[in-house]
Design a protein around this motif. Structure first.
Motif, PDB file in Angstrom:
ATOM      1  N   GLY A 121       0.818  -1.208   0.000  1.00 61.99           N
ATOM      2  CA  GLY A 121       0.000   0.000   0.000  1.00 61.99           C
ATOM      3  C   GLY A 121       0.850   1.255   0.000  1.00 61.99           C
ATOM      4  N   ARG A 122       1.981   1.211   0.700  1.00 57.20           N
ATOM      5  CA  ARG A 122       2.873   2.372   0.735  1.00 57.20           C
ATOM      6  C   ARG A 122       3.414   2.673  -0.662  1.00 57.20           C
ATOM      7  NH1 ARG A 122       7.533   2.645   5.132  1.00 57.20           N
ATOM      8  NH2 ARG A 122       5.672   3.102   6.402  1.00 57.20           N
ATOM      9  N   GLN A 123       3.773   1.623  -1.420  1.00 55.81           N
ATOM     10  CA  GLN A 123       4.259   1.840  -2.783  1.00 55.81           C
ATOM     11  C   GLN A 123       3.181   2.495  -3.655  1.00 55.81           C
ATOM     12  OE1 GLN A 123       5.621  -2.389  -3.161  1.00 55.81           O
ATOM     13  NE2 GLN A 123       7.305  -1.457  -4.314  1.00 55.81           N
ATOM     14  N   CYS A 124       1.965   2.028  -3.517  1.00 55.85           N
ATOM     15  CA  CYS A 124       0.872   2.609  -4.305  1.00 55.85           C
ATOM     16  C   CYS A 124       0.630   4.061  -3.898  1.00 55.85           C
ATOM     17  CB  CYS A 124      -0.408   1.793  -4.127  1.00 55.85           C
ATOM     18  SG  CYS A 124      -0.277   0.095  -4.724  1.00 55.85           S
ATOM     19  N   TYR A 125       0.651   4.314  -2.609  1.00 57.60           N
ATOM     20  CA  TYR A 125       0.450   5.679  -2.112  1.00 57.60           C
ATOM     21  C   TYR A 125       1.551   6.609  -2.605  1.00 57.60           C
ATOM     22  CZ  TYR A 125      -0.065   9.550   1.169  1.00 57.60           C
ATOM     23  OH  TYR A 125      -0.213  10.804   1.716  1.00 57.60           O
ATOM     24  N   ASN A 126       2.782   6.143  -2.528  1.00 55.07           N
ATOM     25  CA  ASN A 126       3.916   6.988  -2.876  1.00 55.07           C
ATOM     26  C   ASN A 126       3.958   7.356  -4.350  1.00 55.07           C
ATOM     27  OD1 ASN A 126       4.805   7.064  -0.259  1.00 55.07           O
ATOM     28  ND2 ASN A 126       6.401   5.510  -0.528  1.00 55.07           N
ATOM     29  N   LYS A 127       3.205   6.613  -5.177  1.00 50.13           N
ATOM     30  CA  LYS A 127       3.205   6.896  -6.607  1.00 50.13           C
ATOM     31  C   LYS A 127       1.835   7.384  -7.101  1.00 50.13           C
ATOM     32  CE  LYS A 127       6.018   4.802 -10.256  1.00 50.13           C
ATOM     33  NZ  LYS A 127       6.397   3.570 -10.976  1.00 50.13           N
ATOM     34  N   ASN A 128       0.845   7.429  -6.223  1.00 43.83           N
ATOM     35  CA  ASN A 128      -0.524   7.778  -6.630  1.00 43.83           C
ATOM     36  C   ASN A 128      -0.986   6.929  -7.811  1.00 43.83           C
ATOM     37  OD1 ASN A 128       0.165  10.401  -5.055  1.00 43.83           O
ATOM     38  ND2 ASN A 128      -2.023  10.581  -5.505  1.00 43.83           N
ATOM     39  N   VAL A 129      -0.675   5.628  -7.746  1.00 43.45           N
ATOM     40  CA  VAL A 129      -1.014   4.731  -8.847  1.00 43.45           C
ATOM     41  C   VAL A 129      -2.434   4.186  -8.670  1.00 43.45           C
ATOM     42  CG1 VAL A 129      -0.419   2.575 -10.009  1.00 43.45           C
ATOM     43  CG2 VAL A 129       1.383   4.078  -9.182  1.00 43.45           C
ATOM     44  N   SER A 130      -3.181   4.136  -9.759  1.00 44.03           N
ATOM     45  CA  SER A 130      -4.500   3.506  -9.759  1.00 44.03           C
ATOM     46  C   SER A 130      -4.404   2.153 -10.450  1.00 44.03           C
ATOM     47  CB  SER A 130      -5.519   4.373 -10.502  1.00 44.03           C
ATOM     48  OG  SER A 130      -5.765   5.576  -9.812  1.00 44.03           O
ATOM     49  N   PHE A 131      -5.044   1.150  -9.859  1.00 44.00           N
ATOM     50  CA  PHE A 131      -5.079  -0.190 -10.452  1.00 44.00           C
ATOM     51  C   PHE A 131      -6.524  -0.548 -10.769  1.00 44.00           C
ATOM     52  CE2 PHE A 131      -1.100  -0.221  -8.180  1.00 44.00           C
ATOM     53  CZ  PHE A 131      -0.248  -0.890  -9.051  1.00 44.00           C
ATOM     54  N   ASP A 132      -6.738  -1.026 -11.976  1.00 40.96           N
ATOM     55  CA  ASP A 132      -8.062  -1.457 -12.404  1.00 40.96           C
ATOM     56  C   ASP A 132      -7.968  -2.925 -12.807  1.00 40.96           C
ATOM     57  OD1 ASP A 132     -10.413  -1.882 -14.185  1.00 40.96           O
ATOM     58  OD2 ASP A 132     -10.765   0.213 -13.725  1.00 40.96           O
ATOM     59  N   PHE A 133      -8.560  -3.796 -12.012  1.00 43.13           N
ATOM     60  CA  PHE A 133      -8.443  -5.235 -12.220  1.00 43.13           C
ATOM     61  C   PHE A 133      -9.771  -5.823 -12.691  1.00 43.13           C
ATOM     62  CE2 PHE A 133      -4.975  -4.522  -9.272  1.00 43.13           C
ATOM     63  CZ  PHE A 133      -4.010  -5.435  -9.668  1.00 43.13           C
ATOM     64  N   GLY A 134      -9.686  -6.989 -13.333  1.00 44.84           N
ATOM     65  CA  GLY A 134     -10.868  -7.809 -13.419  1.00 44.84           C
ATOM     66  C   GLY A 134     -11.298  -8.289 -14.788  1.00 44.84           C
ATOM     67  N   ARG A 135     -12.310  -9.132 -14.726  1.00 43.54           N
ATOM     68  CA  ARG A 135     -12.874  -9.819 -15.886  1.00 43.54           C
ATOM     69  C   ARG A 135     -13.608  -8.859 -16.806  1.00 43.54           C
ATOM     70  NH1 ARG A 135     -16.915 -14.427 -14.210  1.00 43.54           N
ATOM     71  NH2 ARG A 135     -14.973 -15.638 -14.026  1.00 43.54           N
ATOM     72  N   CYS A 136     -13.431  -9.057 -18.079  1.00 42.54           N
ATOM     73  CA  CYS A 136     -14.153  -8.273 -19.079  1.00 42.54           C
ATOM     74  C   CYS A 136     -15.636  -8.636 -19.093  1.00 42.54           C
ATOM     75  CB  CYS A 136     -13.545  -8.557 -20.453  1.00 42.54           C
ATOM     76  SG  CYS A 136     -14.556  -8.032 -21.847  1.00 42.54           S
ATOM     77  N   PRO A 137     -16.535  -7.647 -19.107  1.00 36.46           N
ATOM     78  CA  PRO A 137     -17.966  -7.919 -19.312  1.00 36.46           C
ATOM     79  C   PRO A 137     -18.221  -8.149 -20.805  1.00 36.46           C
ATOM     80  CG  PRO A 137     -17.624  -5.574 -19.030  1.00 36.46           C
ATOM     81  CD  PRO A 137     -16.267  -6.212 -18.883  1.00 36.46           C
ATOM     82  N   ALA A 138     -17.880  -9.341 -21.266  1.00 35.26           N
ATOM     83  CA  ALA A 138     -17.778  -9.605 -22.712  1.00 35.26           C
ATOM     84  C   ALA A 138     -19.079  -9.325 -23.461  1.00 35.26           C
ATOM     85  CB  ALA A 138     -17.337 -11.046 -22.944  1.00 35.26           C
ATOM     86  N   ARG A 139     -20.208  -9.674 -22.842  1.00 34.99           N
ATOM     87  CA  ARG A 139     -21.459  -9.449 -23.568  1.00 34.99           C
ATOM     88  C   ARG A 139     -21.724  -7.959 -23.752  1.00 34.99           C
ATOM     89  NH1 ARG A 139     -26.737  -9.005 -24.577  1.00 34.99           N
ATOM     90  NH2 ARG A 139     -27.707 -10.741 -25.691  1.00 34.99           N
ATOM     91  N   ALA A 140     -21.440  -7.169 -22.756  1.00 29.37           N
ATOM     92  CA  ALA A 140     -21.637  -5.725 -22.870  1.00 29.37           C
ATOM     93  C   ALA A 140     -20.689  -5.116 -23.902  1.00 29.37           C
ATOM     94  CB  ALA A 140     -21.439  -5.054 -21.513  1.00 29.37           C
ATOM     95  N   MET A 141     -19.511  -5.717 -24.065  1.00 32.08           N
ATOM     96  CA  MET A 141     -18.510  -5.189 -24.982  1.00 32.08           C
ATOM     97  C   MET A 141     -18.749  -5.613 -26.428  1.00 32.08           C
ATOM     98  SD  MET A 141     -16.678  -3.401 -22.979  1.00 32.08           S
ATOM     99  CE  MET A 141     -15.568  -2.895 -24.272  1.00 32.08           C
ATOM    100  N   PHE A 142     -19.681  -6.540 -26.639  1.00 33.00           N
ATOM    101  CA  PHE A 142     -19.870  -7.127 -27.971  1.00 33.00           C
ATOM    102  C   PHE A 142     -20.064  -6.094 -29.074  1.00 33.00           C
ATOM    103  CE2 PHE A 142     -22.345  -8.807 -31.445  1.00 33.00           C
ATOM    104  CZ  PHE A 142     -21.815 -10.057 -31.698  1.00 33.00           C
ATOM    105  N   PRO A 143     -20.945  -5.095 -28.936  1.00 32.46           N
ATOM    106  CA  PRO A 143     -21.144  -4.154 -30.048  1.00 32.46           C
ATOM    107  C   PRO A 143     -19.865  -3.450 -30.482  1.00 32.46           C
ATOM    108  CG  PRO A 143     -22.939  -3.957 -28.468  1.00 32.46           C
ATOM    109  CD  PRO A 143     -21.902  -4.828 -27.829  1.00 32.46           C
ATOM    110  N   LEU A 144     -19.064  -2.970 -29.521  1.00 33.56           N
ATOM    111  CA  LEU A 144     -17.812  -2.309 -29.860  1.00 33.56           C
ATOM    112  C   LEU A 144     -16.841  -3.285 -30.507  1.00 33.56           C
ATOM    113  CD1 LEU A 144     -17.245  -0.137 -26.656  1.00 33.56           C
ATOM    114  CD2 LEU A 144     -18.198   0.593 -28.836  1.00 33.56           C
ATOM    115  N   ALA A 145     -16.798  -4.506 -29.982  1.00 35.84           N
ATOM    116  CA  ALA A 145     -15.887  -5.509 -30.524  1.00 35.84           C
ATOM    117  C   ALA A 145     -16.298  -5.922 -31.941  1.00 35.84           C
ATOM    118  CB  ALA A 145     -15.849  -6.727 -29.607  1.00 35.84           C
ATOM    119  N   PHE A 146     -17.593  -6.039 -32.180  1.00 36.74           N
ATOM    120  CA  PHE A 146     -18.056  -6.405 -33.520  1.00 36.74           C
ATOM    121  C   PHE A 146     -17.641  -5.362 -34.540  1.00 36.74           C
ATOM    122  CE2 PHE A 146     -21.149  -6.183 -36.969  1.00 36.74           C
ATOM    123  CZ  PHE A 146     -21.115  -7.485 -37.444  1.00 36.74           C
ATOM    124  N   ASP A 147     -17.827  -4.101 -34.214  1.00 36.10           N
ATOM    125  CA  ASP A 147     -17.458  -3.040 -35.152  1.00 36.10           C
ATOM    126  C   ASP A 147     -15.969  -3.077 -35.469  1.00 36.10           C
ATOM    127  OD1 ASP A 147     -20.090  -2.337 -35.007  1.00 36.10           O
ATOM    128  OD2 ASP A 147     -19.790  -0.416 -33.997  1.00 36.10           O
TER     129      ASP A 147
END
Length: 430
Positions: free
Chosen positions: A355-381
């Motif tokens: 946590g100290r490393q993250c604080y010292n750099k003001n780093v944001s982490f975004d983790f996780g599984r793709c909501p594939a069905r919601a992404m389908f229209p953009l992916a199809f195009d």
């Protein structure tokens, strides 16, 4: 009736082609799909290697495309009105592609677009749900899960209905199969990064926090950005199939927005680096190489980011591997007030920073599984737009390396695990 299926046996590295019963309707919301093609994905390797804590024999695979051969009693009836549209419109004989997770399409999670975390969700090719590397597969909650390729009016797109119908005529099943996981996940990674608050100053050309507000009146006393500040510097860690999709999506999004960029694609495997170089050459020839894009090994990439930014670091890093060494590299490469977007599937090990490393750099982490069905229209195009990469098989710039029958299942898993081959597709009927 029995079918052929690719099955995993514990504890690890044991893939067998076996005869198992053809799945049947178990719930009125179910559909049975005859699989025309199924794919091998990097996420399959976690179970294959015995790293996922799985002890149950099961049918592998979460990427498949096929034809509906049976539907539960909740389809095509008056009570289906008001539910997700496929409960009323899906028919036996329709051509469909499935996201890699089941999604009900009716809960608040699904309505908000976070379909990868539906409370009813199940992952195909896991102990909880038999996978698609088989001749037939059961799809629970199919009306909220599947995409009906036979009726393009049932999903959104930047294209008109006629344009979608015309595009579908020229798309093979092998190309459309990319919509099950890897292409939506690649688009998701790029979208998360480009739209992250920490990236907004570069995209808008205005400093934090004024980048979130309408322009203010008066001369102001804020420091203005120079040309260097407006260059988006990106690292993409992992150039397997999902990493390639993320790079393609990022390049497309930046070309549309006309954002100056520097991107480094990173992978320790030379074959993957060569594939990415061939893909980028194709994109440049199509007129979207408007920035600087390099493909390097890990140590070379560290030096390049140091040179590009004078030691400041990347605006954002996409981590597409799913292990602690990749996360450590992402932390090292990202700048203070930067963002790391991780779409790799991680195991149970602790995160490799404090946590100290993250604080010292003001780093944001975004983790996780793709909501594939919601992404389908953009992916199809994007799939339609980039048929120069997604449409071919076995060419230097083709995302798909080969299509094989089930007899090559065990060898394909071994070769993919060792980085000797890229995207492999199985034909259950060869």
């Amino acid at each position: 009736m029995f079918q052929k299926a690719i099955r995993w046996h514990p504890p690890s590295y044991d893939i067998r082609v076996e005869s198992v019963p053809v799945p049947q309707i178990q719930h009125p919301d179910d559909a049975i799909v005859k699989v025309t093609l199924a794919a091998l994905c990097g996420s399959d390797l976690h179970i294959y290697r015995g790293h996922a804590g799985v002890e149950k024999v099961h049918t592998c695979g979460h990427e498949f495309i096929g034809e509906v051969v049976s539907l539960g009693s909740n389809y095509g009836v008056d009570s289906a009105k008001g539910r997700p549209t496929l409960y009323y419109h899906l028919k036996v004989g329709d051509r469909v592609v499935s996201p890699f997770t089941v999604n009900c399409g009716e809960c608040s999670v699904c309505r908000l677009g976070y379909t990868g975390r539906c409370p009813e969700g199940l992952l195909f090719g896991s102990p909880s749900l038999e996978g698609g590397q088989a001749q037939y597969v059961r799809v629970p909650k199919a009306g909220g899960t599947l995409f009906n390729l036979s009726d393009p009016s049932t999903w959104s797109s930047s294209m008109s209905k006629d344009e979608k119908e015309q595009a579908l005529i020229g798309l093979t099943d092998s190309s459309l199969l990319m919509l099950a996981d890897i292409l939506p996940t690649g688009v998701f990674a790029a979208l998360q990064a480009i739209n992250h608050p920490k990236v907004a100053p570069v995209i808008t050309g205005r400093p934090w926090p004024l980048c979130f507000s309408p322009p203010l009146e008066g001369p102001g006393n804020e420091v203005r950005l120079n040309a260097e500040d407006k260059v988006l510097t990106v690292a993409i860690i992992g150039l397997g199939p999902v990493g390639v999709c993320a790079a393609i999506s990022m390049l497309d999004a930046l070309a549309i927005r006309q954002v100056p960029f520097r991107i480094v694609g990173i992978d320790p495997v030379e074959a993957r680096r060569e594939k990415m170089k061939a893909v980028y050459t194709t994109i440049v020839q199509a007129g979207e190489g408007t920035g600087e894009f390099v493909v390097l090994s890990i140590e070379e990439a560290r030096e390049k980011v140091e040179d590009w930014t004078g030691g400041v670091g990347c605006t954002t890093v996409l981590e597409v591997v799913g292990n602690t060494s990749a996360l450590s590299l992402a932390y090292d490469l990202v700048r203070a007030f930067g963002a790391v977007v991780s779409v790799g599937v991680h195991g149970a090990l602790p995160l490799p920073f404090t946590g100290r490393q993250c604080y010292n750099k003001n780093v944001s982490f975004d983790f996780g599984r793709c909501p594939a069905r919601a992404m389908f229209p953009l992916a199809f195009d994007l799939l339609v737009k980039r048929q120069d990469v997604f449409g071919g098989i076995g060419e230097p710039a083709s995302l798909i390396d080969r299509v094989v029958d089930f007899t090559e299942a065990a060898e394909s898993y071994r070769a993919f695990d060792k980085g000797e081959v890229g995207k492999v597709i199985f034909d259950p009927w060869k």
